[in-house]
Design an enzyme around this catalytic site. Structure first.
Site, PDB file in Angstrom:
ATOM      1  N   CYS A 145       0.826  -1.203   0.000  1.00 41.64           N
ATOM      2  CA  CYS A 145       0.000   0.000   0.000  1.00 41.64           C
ATOM      3  C   CYS A 145       0.866   1.262   0.000  1.00 41.64           C
ATOM      4  O   CYS A 145       1.520   1.549  -0.990  1.00 41.64           O
ATOM      5  CB  CYS A 145      -0.978  -0.037   1.167  1.00 41.64           C
ATOM      6  N   HIS A 173      -3.274  -5.609   1.129  1.00 42.74           N
ATOM      7  CA  HIS A 173      -3.036  -5.930   2.534  1.00 42.74           C
ATOM      8  C   HIS A 173      -3.414  -7.396   2.746  1.00 42.74           C
ATOM      9  O   HIS A 173      -4.286  -7.930   2.066  1.00 42.74           O
ATOM     10  CB  HIS A 173      -3.895  -5.060   3.448  1.00 42.74           C
TER      11      HIS A 173
END
Length: 517
Positions: A337, A436
């Site tokens: 991310c 994630h």
């Protein structure tokens, strides 16, 4: 008539163990046959969880729902506060960004809206579940904030919930903190406290017994349990506050050294949790270049303020050290991310979505450029990644404000139904993705670690334990531990007593009183 019977867990301070105890009671009630939901009205956390419909809530409530064996919804955490910079935060309402607010404006302007959201969410849960385990935040004795608080005793009154007060003996002064908290409560709220739990105890409980007797005589409140510290519990932490007390594994004889960069606005750091369960992995968080040393794997986790955390890497000297490690060709680097965005060529934020800095050059490991956008991506994702010439099905979730585009052709990392995602270097030593939960995929984690083992001339390890299986076992272990050390029969009786005889909270009276009239 609503059917859910609530129980609320409050603490004498942050990190007293409220989240873990709520998780335990969610599992206990579920084991005892009750359809159970967690609830936290307002959560301040950078560790997020994505619901099945692509909404964002505090990760703790998602984990608690898993412990209860139910699907997480935004009713379980209707208000999420995500700090982005000093005294400023993104307010997330029912899983979607509402607006950025500073603390004073939030307290002044959001109170009535927040109160309505909380009542509606609790009402929705109460018609769907049989038990609701409610988590407070901080301390109910923060007298400077109590006139407009939205997370402790006001919520207990709305739900007509009995309250268990938790004190952390590990931090010292547990009797003083419990007694002081009780004395600072109003008489009405003090009556709502059915007893206390002393958490994280180490040693012989007989040495504590004189204090327990004194406490019960002095306050008139029963000690409902003394819970011994539970080692090596594979349950995700509430937020990065836990990192302040993090003690790295000192066993440096383990085969693989993993360094996780801890920048100031680190988020979703629990992405690395599976490595703690691997017997050959030594995991450590680093904030300084001299701490980095010569790891086998460096992980750049998520960030709530990517440009400012990127500037931290540069100013601290960590960015330079990462380049030196890359030049030596022995260290793998994975960015998740915000960490993925940092690995690129540049990050721009012209509208100040996250930061007052409108542009910053990236670390330059991957050929992507990222622009921050007002539209937030929150989605459960899955796809197929190719690593070490093996196709591996992976699942994860995405939470990000930015959109990334490639300046030059880059090898895709993951193929999803919506197209290519992420990027990797030709030798697969540098990996970047918005996924994630990547390392929670057991087969990928095994292949990544075995690639490192081969590079070091070590024998491969196959058939590693499933991390999801470890988590399920941890939920049961935690529930068994709490059952053993708390007076569950008293808690059940008090839940029933409050349900049978409590007065209903009146929102109009509460708002009238909070106005100071």
């Amino acid at each position: 008539m609503p059917k859910a019977l609530p129980l609320m867990i409050q603490g004498t301070h942050s990190d007293a163990g409220k989240s873990v105890l709520v998780t335990a009671f969610c599992r206990i009630f579920a084991q005892d046959g009750y359809r159970t939901a967690p609830f936290k009205s307002q959560n301040m956390a950078l560790n997020s969880y994505i619901t099945i419909d692509g909404k964002e809530i505090g990760r703790a409530q998602g984990v608690q729902a898993e412990a209860a064996g139910v699907i997480a919804t935004t009713d379980m955490n209707p208000i999420l506060i995500k700090p982005s910079r000093e005294n400023d935060a993104q307010i997330v309402v029912h899983g979607k960004p509402y607006q950025n607010m500073n603390a004073m404006d939030y307290r002044k302007d959001f109170f009535k809206r927040g109160l309505k959201l909380i009542e509606e969410a609790l009402d929705s849960l109460s018609h769907t579940y049989e038990r609701i385990v409610i988590e407070g935040a901080g301390s109910p004795a923060e007298v400077n904030l109590n006139d407009r608080e939205l997370v402790n005793m006001r919520v207990a009154r709305i739900a007509n919930a009995p309250v268990v007060l938790v004190g952390d003996i590990e931090k010292g002064g547990v009797f003083a903190s419990l007694v002081g908290t009780l004395q600072l409560l109003s008489e009405e709220d003090r009556e709502r406290v059915i007893g206390v739990i002393i958490n994280k105890f180490r040693g012989d409980v007989k040495l504590l017994e004189p204090g327990l007797t004194w406490f019960e005589e002095y306050t008139g409140k029963p000690v409902l349990g003394v819970i011994p510290h539970l080692q090596d519990l594979n349950i995700e932490a509430e937020d990065s506050v836990i990192l302040d007390s993090y003690k790295p594994d000192e066993d440096k004889t383990k085969d693989i050294d993993i360094a996780v960069i801890r920048y100031p606005k680190i988020s979703n750091f629990t992405d690395v949790d599976p490595f703690f369960a691997e017997p050959d992995c030594h995991v450590r968080f680093v904030t300084k270049p001299e701490q980095l040393k010569q790891p086998d794997l460096v992980i750049l986790p998520g960030s709530k303020n990517t440009i400012e955390d990127l500037l931290f890497l540069k100013k601290s000297g960590l960015a330079e050290k990462l380049h030196l490690l890359n030049e030596k060709g022995k260290t793998s680097i994975v960015g998740i991310c915000g960490g993925y965005q940092m690995l690129g060529l540049s990050i721009s934020d012209p509208d100040g979505i996250e930061s007052p800095h409108s542009y910053e050059t990236g670390l330059g490991f991957l050929s992507l450029r990222t622009a921050m956008t007002t539209e937030k991506t929150t989605v459960l994702s899955e796809g197929t990644l190719t690593f070490e010439q093996t196709a591996i099905h992976v699942k994860g979730y995405e939470i990000h404000m930015g959109q990334s585009v490639f300046e030059e052709e880059c090898d895709s990392f993951i193929e999803t139904k919506n197209g290519s995602e992420g990027c990797k270097s030709p030798d697969e030593r540098i990996l970047g993705t918005y996924f994630h939960g990547l390392f929670h995929n057991d087969l990928f984690r095994e292949r990544l670690l075995n690639k490192i083992r081969k590079q070091k001339g070590l024998e491969e390890i196959t058939g590693r334990v499933s991390f999801n299986q470890l988590r399920e076992e941890a939920f049961d272990r935690l529930a068994d531990h709490v059952r053993k050390h708390v007076k569950l029969d008293i808690i059940y009786d008090e839940i029933e007593r409050f349900y049978q005889g409590g007065e209903k909270y009146d929102e109009n009276i509460a708002i009238h009183n909070d106005s100071g009239t």
